[in-house]
Motif scaffolding. Structure first.
Motif, short mmCIF file in Angstrom:
data_model
loop_
_atom_site.label_atom_id
_atom_site.label_comp_id
_atom_site.label_asym_id
_atom_site.label_seq_id
_atom_site.Cartn_x
_atom_site.Cartn_y
_atom_site.Cartn_z
N GLU A 7 -1.19 5.51 3.91
CA GLU A 7 -2.39 5.39 4.75
C GLU A 7 -2.55 6.65 5.58
O GLU A 7 -1.59 7.08 6.23
CB GLU A 7 -2.25 4.18 5.68
CG GLU A 7 -2.20 2.87 4.91
CD GLU A 7 -2.12 1.63 5.79
OE1 GLU A 7 -2.36 0.55 5.28
OE2 GLU A 7 -1.81 1.76 6.99
N ILE A 15 0.85 -1.20 0.00
CA ILE A 15 0.00 0.00 0.00
C ILE A 15 0.88 1.24 0.00
O ILE A 15 1.84 1.33 0.78
CB ILE A 15 -0.94 -0.04 1.22
CG1 ILE A 15 -2.05 -1.06 0.95
CG2 ILE A 15 -1.52 1.34 1.54
CD1 ILE A 15 -2.89 -1.42 2.13
N HIS A 50 -3.80 2.89 -2.29
CA HIS A 50 -3.06 1.65 -2.57
C HIS A 50 -2.05 1.83 -3.68
O HIS A 50 -0.88 1.49 -3.53
CB HIS A 50 -4.03 0.50 -2.91
CG HIS A 50 -3.33 -0.71 -3.43
ND1 HIS A 50 -3.30 -1.04 -4.76
CD2 HIS A 50 -2.57 -1.63 -2.81
CE1 HIS A 50 -2.57 -2.13 -4.92
NE2 HIS A 50 -2.12 -2.51 -3.75
N ARG A 95 -8.27 -0.99 3.66
CA ARG A 95 -7.09 -1.48 2.90
C ARG A 95 -7.54 -2.46 1.80
O ARG A 95 -7.05 -2.40 0.67
CB ARG A 95 -6.15 -2.23 3.84
CG ARG A 95 -5.32 -1.34 4.71
CD ARG A 95 -4.55 -2.20 5.69
NE ARG A 95 -3.56 -1.45 6.43
CZ ARG A 95 -3.11 -1.79 7.62
NH1 ARG A 95 -3.58 -2.87 8.23
NH2 ARG A 95 -2.20 -1.08 8.22
N VAL A 124 -7.01 5.27 2.47
CA VAL A 124 -5.90 4.39 2.11
C VAL A 124 -5.68 4.53 0.61
O VAL A 124 -6.61 4.36 -0.19
CB VAL A 124 -6.19 2.92 2.50
CG1 VAL A 124 -5.12 1.99 1.94
CG2 VAL A 124 -6.27 2.78 4.02
#
Ligand code: NAD
Length: 401
Positions: A32, A29, A52, A75, A50
């Motif tokens: 965040e 990822i 990615h 996520r 989030v």
């Protein structure tokens, strides 16, 4: 959901011959953002965004207002967004946001304050070329309009391209409300072309007659006369008629606040969601929740085709079991991509100061869907893999190439 999503990426990556490092790179990822939002009333909520991957374009993904929102769910959904955009050929990345809140506990003023404060905190990380959020569960055009307005006040950006899913008179696109159901219908129709089933009569049941499920059925009722809707459900009950149901009538009934458990109509039987899943129909359309078909009920499924309109409605064990029985599963990351495709078309309209007709939007949506399903079927055939694995393989190829 996060474990399942990462498992699918890993499985598809290995089929492509990628090593662990390359697979971890796909799973990793980017960023965040976790923060607290405190309202003037003192109520405090956990909020997330989030991001990615932006390998293919700006981060893109909805914002969910739900008490069960947590970091792992965000996520997982952010990860799936990257693969969804890539699987249908959009130049967009993947992100997801959420606030752990039950919006029913807030009055309208608090909801607006919460939405605006979410944007204030995220301002440096979002924007038309960085990250373009959209509505998701419990967020709607009105909430998005507040967010766009806040973003505009903070940055002076007047393009409205900072968010998609806006009201049509505030820069939203025609066709967005029906896009996911419509896209699902296009995708399924194209799958039938590949299965030589386009001219055959078929029966289908829809689990979850909400926005996505009802648009799918109503639009199919208008343009696919060979498909007979025989059952539909909401969270409480299902309705069933072997003679066929009118999707439009059911849609109007639901829109007027009706519950399927109370429906009284000659020839229509009120039954349970479990029984709907076990019906001997040709096609089961899953448009309600994640993990709807799981190890507890997978043995009851009699449908030959499953269309995944919800996100992750077939749990991993059920997916393996049904696939081994020859059930064809049209995977979520393609079947329900209509929403993000029309979001992308909205973003283009904002960037170019255009406002397209609904016909133009729907035509483009259909072209994206046909192309994605053709690519899916080609990969599945060439590599002798399921459509779900093929979807992830195609997405990974786009991401790494
Ligand atoms: P919605 O809230 O409008 O509809 C959901 C429907 O499912 C409702 O009719 C509800 O009564 C029913 N339901 C809830 N629990 C159920 C249960 N246990 N059994 C049977 N039915 C149940 O939501 P929606 O926007 O139609 O979204 C449906 C699914 O599609 C969700 O998984 C969502 O994440 C996914 N999805 C939606 C979009 C979109 O554009 N709306 C895009 C991609 C994916």
């Amino acid at each position: 959901m996060l474990t399942t999503a990462r498992g699918l990426i890993s499985r598809a990556g290995k089929k492509l011959g990628l090593d662990d490092e390359a697979i971890n790179e796909l799973i990793k990822i980017d960023k965040e953002h976790l923060f607290e939002i405190r309202l003037g009333s003192g109520k405090t909520f956990s909020a997330y965004r989030v991001q990615h991957s932006n390998k293919l374009g700006p981060y893109k993904g909805g914002i969910r207002f739900h008490p069960e929102v947590d970091l792992d769910e965000v996520r997982a959904l952010a990860t799936l967004m990257s693969f969804k955009s890539a699987a249908v050929g959009l130049p967009l990345g993947g992100a997801k946001g959420g606030i752990s809140v039950n919006p029913k506990d807030l009055d309208e003023g608090e909801l607006e304050e919460l939405s605006r404060k979410y944007v204030r905190q995220l301002r440096p990380h979002i924007g038309p070329d960085k990250d373009v959020p959209a509505p998701d569960v419990n967020t709607n055009p009105e909430i998005i309009d507040w967010m766009v307005d806040e973003y505009q006040k903070l940055t002076g950006d007047t393009t409205k391209a900072s968010f998609t899913g806006k009201s049509v008179d505030k820069g939203g696109s025609l066709g967005r409300d029906a896009a996911t159901g419509r896209g699902g219908m296009f995708a399924f129709a194209q799958l039938l072309e590949h299965m030589d089933g386009a001219d055959k009569q078929l029966t289908y049941a829809v689990q979850g007659f909400g926005n996505v499920g009802s648009f799918f059925a109503v639009l199919a009722g208008e343009s696919c006369p060979n498909w007979k809707l025989v059952a539909a459900s909401d969270s409480q009950a299902a309705v069933y008629s072997p003679e066929g149901l009118s999707a439009t009538e059911l849609g109007n009934y639901k829109q007027d606040g009706g519950r399927f458990s109370d429906l009284k109509k000659e020839g229509v039987q009120v039954t349970t969601n479990d029984e709907l899943l076990a019906l001997d129909v040709d096609v089961l359309v899953l448009a309600a929740l994640g993990d709807a078909v799981n190890s507890g009920n997978m043995g009851n499924i009699k449908a030959r085709i499953v269309v995944e309109l919800a996100n992750g409605p077939t749990a991993e064990a059920a997916f393996d079991y049904l696939t081994s029985k020859g059930v064809v599963i049209l995977p979520d990351i393609v079947a329900n991509a209509g929403g993000v495709i029309v979001s992308y078309l909205e973003w283009i309209q904002n960037r170019t100061s255009e406002h397209w007709t609904e016909e133009k939007v729907n035509n483009q949506l259909e072209q994206y869907m046909i192309k994605a399903v053709d690519a899916l079927c080609k990969t599945a055939q060439e590599r002798n893999v399921s459509l779900k694995e093929a979807a992830f393989i195609n997405a990974i190829k786009n991401l790494i190439e």
